[in-house]
Design a protein around this motif. Structure first.
Motif, PDB file in Angstrom:
ATOM      1  N   TRP A 191      73.771 131.589  31.883  1.00 25.63           N
ATOM      2  CA  TRP A 191      74.156 132.496  33.005  1.00 25.63           C
ATOM      3  C   TRP A 191      74.112 134.001  31.668  1.00 25.63           C
ATOM      4  O   TRP A 191      74.241 133.801  30.117  1.00 25.63           O
ATOM      5  CB  TRP A 191      75.354 133.025  33.407  1.00 25.63           C
ATOM      6  CG  TRP A 191      75.183 134.492  33.854  1.00 25.63           C
ATOM      7  CD1 TRP A 191      75.385 135.083  34.950  1.00 25.63           C
ATOM      8  CD2 TRP A 191      75.725 134.786  33.514  1.00 25.63           C
ATOM      9  NE1 TRP A 191      75.102 135.688  35.199  1.00 25.63           N
ATOM     10  CE2 TRP A 191      75.658 136.395  34.239  1.00 25.63           C
ATOM     11  CE3 TRP A 191      77.169 135.714  31.794  1.00 25.63           C
ATOM     12  CZ2 TRP A 191      76.541 138.440  33.772  1.00 25.63           C
ATOM     13  CZ3 TRP A 191      77.417 137.048  31.586  1.00 25.63           C
ATOM     14  CH2 TRP A 191      77.335 137.904  32.676  1.00 25.63           C
ATOM     15  N   GLU A 192      72.771 134.857  32.169  1.00 22.09           N
ATOM     16  CA  GLU A 192      72.145 135.557  30.828  1.00 22.09           C
ATOM     17  C   GLU A 192      72.000 137.382  31.139  1.00 22.09           C
ATOM     18  O   GLU A 192      71.495 137.583  32.247  1.00 22.09           O
ATOM     19  CB  GLU A 192      70.871 135.653  30.074  1.00 22.09           C
ATOM     20  CG  GLU A 192      71.826 135.691  28.716  1.00 22.09           C
ATOM     21  CD  GLU A 192      70.325 134.920  27.284  1.00 22.09           C
ATOM     22  OE1 GLU A 192      69.985 136.142  26.992  1.00 22.09           O
ATOM     23  OE2 GLU A 192      70.264 133.828  27.559  1.00 22.09           O
ATOM     24  N   LYS A 193      72.636 138.675  31.208  1.00 21.54           N
ATOM     25  CA  LYS A 193      72.943 139.738  31.467  1.00 21.54           C
ATOM     26  C   LYS A 193      71.390 140.450  31.496  1.00 21.54           C
ATOM     27  O   LYS A 193      70.620 139.556  30.136  1.00 21.54           O
ATOM     28  CB  LYS A 193      73.585 141.039  30.994  1.00 21.54           C
ATOM     29  CG  LYS A 193      75.164 140.692  31.164  1.00 21.54           C
ATOM     30  CD  LYS A 193      76.171 141.170  32.164  1.00 21.54           C
ATOM     31  CE  LYS A 193      75.589 142.507  32.157  1.00 21.54           C
ATOM     32  NZ  LYS A 193      76.013 143.510  33.731  1.00 21.54           N
ATOM     33  N   GLU A 194      70.808 140.590  32.303  1.00 21.05           N
ATOM     34  CA  GLU A 194      69.097 141.711  31.761  1.00 21.05           C
ATOM     35  C   GLU A 194      69.509 142.405  30.361  1.00 21.05           C
ATOM     36  O   GLU A 194      68.735 142.637  29.588  1.00 21.05           O
ATOM     37  CB  GLU A 194      68.627 142.122  33.284  1.00 21.05           C
ATOM     38  CG  GLU A 194      68.119 141.347  34.097  1.00 21.05           C
ATOM     39  CD  GLU A 194      67.306 141.701  35.120  1.00 21.05           C
ATOM     40  OE1 GLU A 194      66.765 142.778  35.045  1.00 21.05           O
ATOM     41  OE2 GLU A 194      67.797 140.893  36.190  1.00 21.05           O
ATOM     42  N   LYS A 195      70.142 143.455  30.909  1.00 23.30           N
ATOM     43  CA  LYS A 195      70.520 144.613  29.643  1.00 23.30           C
ATOM     44  C   LYS A 195      71.589 143.205  28.647  1.00 23.30           C
ATOM     45  O   LYS A 195      72.447 143.574  29.060  1.00 23.30           O
ATOM     46  CB  LYS A 195      71.194 145.196  30.475  1.00 23.30           C
ATOM     47  CG  LYS A 195      71.081 146.852  29.892  1.00 23.30           C
ATOM     48  CD  LYS A 195      72.104 147.761  30.297  1.00 23.30           C
ATOM     49  CE  LYS A 195      72.281 148.473  29.954  1.00 23.30           C
ATOM     50  NZ  LYS A 195      73.524 148.479  29.764  1.00 23.30           N
ATOM     51  N   LYS A 196      71.317 143.935  27.441  1.00 19.97           N
ATOM     52  CA  LYS A 196      71.741 143.735  25.896  1.00 19.97           C
ATOM     53  C   LYS A 196      73.277 144.525  26.228  1.00 19.97           C
ATOM     54  O   LYS A 196      73.017 145.647  26.493  1.00 19.97           O
ATOM     55  CB  LYS A 196      71.286 144.324  25.291  1.00 19.97           C
ATOM     56  CG  LYS A 196      70.516 143.355  24.276  1.00 19.97           C
ATOM     57  CD  LYS A 196      70.265 144.909  22.680  1.00 19.97           C
ATOM     58  CE  LYS A 196      69.246 143.965  21.589  1.00 19.97           C
ATOM     59  NZ  LYS A 196      69.062 144.842  20.563  1.00 19.97           N
ATOM     60  N   SER A 197      73.611 143.887  26.159  1.00 18.44           N
ATOM     61  CA  SER A 197      75.650 143.685  26.718  1.00 18.44           C
ATOM     62  C   SER A 197      76.131 143.542  25.367  1.00 18.44           C
ATOM     63  O   SER A 197      76.590 142.883  24.220  1.00 18.44           O
ATOM     64  CB  SER A 197      76.480 142.785  27.879  1.00 18.44           C
ATOM     65  OG  SER A 197      75.847 143.416  28.956  1.00 18.44           O
ATOM     66  N   TYR A 198      77.450 144.704  24.715  1.00 19.18           N
ATOM     67  CA  TYR A 198      77.785 144.366  23.309  1.00 19.18           C
ATOM     68  C   TYR A 198      79.319 144.608  23.901  1.00 19.18           C
ATOM     69  O   TYR A 198      79.409 144.802  25.430  1.00 19.18           O
ATOM     70  CB  TYR A 198      77.956 145.770  22.849  1.00 19.18           C
ATOM     71  CG  TYR A 198      76.042 146.088  23.064  1.00 19.18           C
ATOM     72  CD1 TYR A 198      76.004 145.642  21.653  1.00 19.18           C
ATOM     73  CD2 TYR A 198      75.645 146.850  23.991  1.00 19.18           C
ATOM     74  CE1 TYR A 198      74.305 146.109  21.633  1.00 19.18           C
ATOM     75  CE2 TYR A 198      74.189 146.893  22.852  1.00 19.18           C
ATOM     76  CZ  TYR A 198      73.619 146.821  21.803  1.00 19.18           C
ATOM     77  OH  TYR A 198      71.949 146.250  21.724  1.00 19.18           O
ATOM     78  N   VAL A 199      80.100 143.089  23.194  1.00 19.84           N
ATOM     79  CA  VAL A 199      81.393 142.895  23.319  1.00 19.84           C
ATOM     80  C   VAL A 199      82.048 143.298  21.622  1.00 19.84           C
ATOM     81  O   VAL A 199      81.787 142.432  20.865  1.00 19.84           O
ATOM     82  CB  VAL A 199      81.420 141.046  23.875  1.00 19.84           C
ATOM     83  CG1 VAL A 199      82.928 141.001  23.707  1.00 19.84           C
ATOM     84  CG2 VAL A 199      81.529 141.536  24.953  1.00 19.84           C
ATOM     85  N   ALA A 200      83.470 143.483  22.073  1.00 20.12           N
ATOM     86  CA  ALA A 200      83.970 143.963  20.371  1.00 20.12           C
ATOM     87  C   ALA A 200      85.303 142.605  20.372  1.00 20.12           C
ATOM     88  O   ALA A 200      85.782 143.031  21.665  1.00 20.12           O
ATOM     89  CB  ALA A 200      84.512 144.940  19.918  1.00 20.12           C
ATOM     90  N   ASN A 201      85.846 142.190  19.727  1.00 19.10           N
ATOM     91  CA  ASN A 201      86.394 141.475  19.571  1.00 19.10           C
ATOM     92  C   ASN A 201      87.997 141.467  18.459  1.00 19.10           C
ATOM     93  O   ASN A 201      87.755 141.606  17.363  1.00 19.10           O
ATOM     94  CB  ASN A 201      86.226 139.476  18.971  1.00 19.10           C
ATOM     95  CG  ASN A 201      85.530 138.804  20.029  1.00 19.10           C
ATOM     96  OD1 ASN A 201      86.091 139.197  20.823  1.00 19.10           O
ATOM     97  ND2 ASN A 201      84.645 138.891  19.395  1.00 19.10           N
ATOM     98  N   LEU A 202      89.065 142.620  19.029  1.00 20.90           N
ATOM     99  CA  LEU A 202      89.593 142.539  17.828  1.00 20.90           C
ATOM    100  C   LEU A 202      90.776 141.654  17.788  1.00 20.90           C
ATOM    101  O   LEU A 202      91.980 142.018  18.638  1.00 20.90           O
ATOM    102  CB  LEU A 202      90.274 144.513  18.942  1.00 20.90           C
ATOM    103  CG  LEU A 202      89.300 145.650  18.812  1.00 20.90           C
ATOM    104  CD1 LEU A 202      88.510 144.865  19.446  1.00 20.90           C
ATOM    105  CD2 LEU A 202      90.406 146.620  19.407  1.00 20.90           C
ATOM    106  N   PHE A 203      91.579 141.551  17.192  1.00 13.61           N
ATOM    107  CA  PHE A 203      92.085 140.549  17.104  1.00 13.61           C
ATOM    108  C   PHE A 203      93.239 141.014  15.808  1.00 13.61           C
ATOM    109  O   PHE A 203      93.239 141.031  14.853  1.00 13.61           O
ATOM    110  CB  PHE A 203      91.748 139.350  16.569  1.00 13.61           C
ATOM    111  CG  PHE A 203      91.202 138.280  17.403  1.00 13.61           C
ATOM    112  CD1 PHE A 203      90.360 138.393  18.532  1.00 13.61           C
ATOM    113  CD2 PHE A 203      92.037 137.633  17.406  1.00 13.61           C
ATOM    114  CE1 PHE A 203      89.765 138.273  19.382  1.00 13.61           C
ATOM    115  CE2 PHE A 203      91.419 136.687  19.226  1.00 13.61           C
ATOM    116  CZ  PHE A 203      90.478 136.930  19.921  1.00 13.61           C
TER     117      PHE A 203
END
Lengths: 295, 295, 295
Positions: free
Chosen positions: B31-43
């Motif tokens: 499964w992949e989004k067409e648009k580049k998607s951004y995630v940040a991991n705040l630990f």
């Protein structure tokens, strides 16, 4: 090699060209190097906005990002900044972004052949912050000529105040300063006069608040936060007197209820989160400029 | 916006749908989004499993990961979590994963418009840990109805115990608790009874051991590690009495020879490393759910 | 599984094959796994060169890099290295690079099934540093047979000295040692004799200086930096006596004006930055070797 370490490096034409590129990126234009390019972000001081924003800009340009954790780098073994950057150059990094606590840290990097993008040096410069402020103002008013910009607060310790005052003046805006008089340095007089906040609130197009750099000076102890807010902050009462169409800016992080009333952070005339958004596009433009003429 | 902060957010149907998606990912579905998607991991708290697992899930989905080092972020300048997340939203991050020491830290993030995936809040919730436990149990037994699950140990301070007890009960399993009586809270009685470990060892299908959170409470001092292991741990002797087909689970990191005998960590009936493996697929499913309806 | 933890693991043929692969990569050859592969870099000790170099190598090979911050991992909760690596294996990491302060940390990782690439263990080994030194020497002289290599300095605490002495001897070079006599261990006699620096400066083809590991031992206090430089360092005067075509090497970071005169770091016969450049290609070759036979 197109480094960007101070706003002084840039002519008015270059500033305008960067702002144009930023606007194009904001409108969806793409730019990608054919060859894989590598960037390292060296943040020796705490940062969320600038670091994340540069990283987002790098991602959007399809650049490869080399992680660099200053706390676990050889800097802790006493390695100089020069040797660190030279190392990165040797292993093939194409550009470095640096934030460092020392004023003009970049002066010792003249032997480096890759571009250096300054993410903030001590109490000195922060050119991409200046550029994103310019972009935000230009989007709002379409021009700089004749605008009245009021810069309020910790002028001396701010790396935003000087760059912004200089650039705005060059671009035709008129600048004034306010805040605690002991935080105003005589050398700023050449950009504009010092004025009481209450006198300037009504006729300024832009009120640009500076963050109190608690981490940089201890001598603020003379005023409580409440007293600072009351005397030098943008209170709800002062905001009500601002002229129609005028905007509030702040480089963030905001000390809520100190520089700015808590409820105004997301007020209609606040452009604080817009500034952050624009930061990404400005940094894309600056990275493009740094990399486009490299092999 | 499909945040996931507590298991309570999910209906039985939604839980089942996430587990199905996770199983599909495990079987190789893409499964992949067409648009580049951004995630940040705040630990904001230490983590190996959850952080690496989310990151692996993000890589597998082709997401762009924004590095975020809590120790060098503006949080050290006193910036609030709200302003930090709002900043990330402003620069174009599409979702954030957060682990934070404060219970229900997400309550103060209601003004945020991007999805928040909870990687653990204080002694509160850890929904993706719960989901990966559910997936592991479902893979083993094909169902939840009628299963006897024994949760052993630090019930009060665990963010796994509550979520798991609630979800398992909803799904038809029966839950019991064991461990030091002072670590059992009355409010857990609604999910199942408190029972002596030796009484429950033989007829439980799943023995789920909880990690002693040495970093969260000091009051364990009354028992040595050896005493805890002898009285409340899964010893080699107790494991020998477990019923055929039953399994051992633990969210890890394991305190070896405390909650569980060292030699049992990789025993035949241990699913500890299987749980970790399943964590990646569950998080892929949760990320997909968070992102699939965003522009 | 092709781990690389010590130079002893490698036959002469394997060393030569790695150097050949490295040269091919330097000449632009590509190698990419069909299947997405994941690597984690676990640096429990400070590093700029080795960490950045491995990361650059991984980027160039198109590998996916899982960030791993040792300071915020579960290691701070007391998790063992074995459990940490086993966790990464469980979530699908294909290889790990590890630097750790404990000598032969890898001995406790025998239960791990993914390849381990040693980025330095205590005062023990640093095989990729050795390989990049070998590549640099080979590029310079085209061979190892008959070369005279002088290793100077902190022999005892260096993880480079032993690996290099062993490998160079195996490959046909002759090795001698110099520096403070108390830093020379009898066991090194089997590789070559101990000699005064001034006696060896003129007829050595390679002078390989070792970094004084200030962070590893306190007992250097007997000499000031100036005294060390004068007695055991490569001064400008000594360099002037070096034979034509001979080179200076140093694993870096250099203590300028201690092991080596400041002005010599970028002298004509210094290969220090070349070594760094070569490190990337050697690590690409080692990563390829580790990953090419994995599913």
């Amino acid at each position: 090699m197109n480094s960007l370490v101070t706003m002084n490096d840039l002519t008015v034409e270059e500033i305008e060209s960067i702002l144009e590129d930023a606007t194009k990126f904001k409108n969806g234009e793409k730019w990608e190097k054919e060859k894989k390019s590598y960037v390292a972000n060296l943040f020796f001081e705490a940062s969320t906005r600038t670091k994340s924003s540069f990283e987002m800009a790098e991602h959007r340009l399809g650049l490869q990002i080399l992680s660099f954790d200053t706390g676990t780098s050889s800097v802790v073994k006493g390695e100089t900044l020069y040797d660190t950057v030279k190392t990165l150059e040797s292993i093939g990094v194409d550009a470095v972004v640096i934030r460092h606590g020392q004023d003009r840290y970049f002066d010792e990097l003249s032997g480096v052949t890759i571009p250096i993008l300054n993410g903030g040096d001590g109490c000195g410069n922060h050119p991409t912050q200046c550029l994103l402020d310019l972009l935000t103002i230009k989007e709002e008013f379409g021009k700089f000529e004749g605008l009245k910009v009021l810069i309020v607060g910790d002028i001396t310790h701010s790396r935003v105040a000087r760059s912004n005052a200089e650039a705005l003046t060059k671009l035709g805006a008129s600048v004034r300063f306010s805040g605690p008089p002991e935080w105003f340095k005589e050398e700023f007089s050449r950009y504009g006069e010092f004025i009481q906040l209450d006198e300037a609130v009504e006729d300024s197009d832009v009120i640009m608040l500076l963050r109190i750099q608690h981490e940089r000076h201890k001598e603020t102890a003379s005023l409580t936060k409440e007293e600072y807010h009351e005397q030098f902050g943008l209170t709800v009462q002062r905001e009500a007197r601002m002229k129609q169409g005028s905007i509030i800016m702040h480089p963030a992080p905001v000390n809520r209820d100190v520089e700015l009333a808590n409820t105004l952070v997301e007020a209609n005339r606040s452009r604080i989160f817009k500034q952050m958004e624009n930061g990404v596009y400005v940094r894309m433009a600056v990275l493009k400029r740094a990399l486009e003429n490299r092999g």
